[in-house]
Design a protein around this motif. Sequence first.
Motif, short mmCIF file in Angstrom:
data_model
loop_
_atom_site.label_atom_id
_atom_site.label_comp_id
_atom_site.label_asym_id
_atom_site.label_seq_id
_atom_site.Cartn_x
_atom_site.Cartn_y
_atom_site.Cartn_z
N GLU A 14 19.69 -12.79 55.81
CA GLU A 14 19.54 -12.41 57.21
C GLU A 14 20.69 -11.51 57.65
O GLU A 14 20.48 -10.53 58.38
N ARG A 47 16.18 -13.84 68.08
CA ARG A 47 15.14 -13.85 67.05
C ARG A 47 13.80 -13.48 67.66
O ARG A 47 13.45 -13.96 68.73
N ARG A 51 12.53 -13.76 63.08
CA ARG A 51 13.32 -12.70 62.45
C ARG A 51 14.59 -12.46 63.26
O ARG A 51 14.55 -12.27 64.47
#
Length: 139
Positions: A14, A47, A51
């Motif tokens: 990430e 997010r 994501r």
Amino acid sequence: MVEYMFERGLNIHEIKALYGGAGWQAEANNAATLAEGLANSTVMTARDNGRLVGMVRGVSDMHTVLLLDQLVVLPEYQEDGVDAHLLQEMIEYFRQVESIVAVGHDDHLNRLLQDNGFRAGDEKSPCLIRPKQLVETDF
């Protein structure tokens, strides 16, 4: 819909995707060390459907000073105000702190910081300082 939350322990994949996507290649290339530092910081994330699209990192003693560093948002989410929302949430969370020092990494971030009450500490420094404000004004 973008969701904002405090998190610990972002994973390396990430971190690489966010920092690389935002053009912060040196940090993306050093994701393992950065992950360790983030784990010891106050991190608010943004997010979109899970994501990671943005984050801001704060380091503080919770009383006298907060250092805001690495307000990182994917470019396509900056125009939606994700960076401004992250900054405002961190300012609110640390409202009891006497001074907030922020590192402005680019012109966009410097404008965002100045729009939120930060002022340049000195002409040779990329840091902007926001003193404690007892009453927020919207003039």
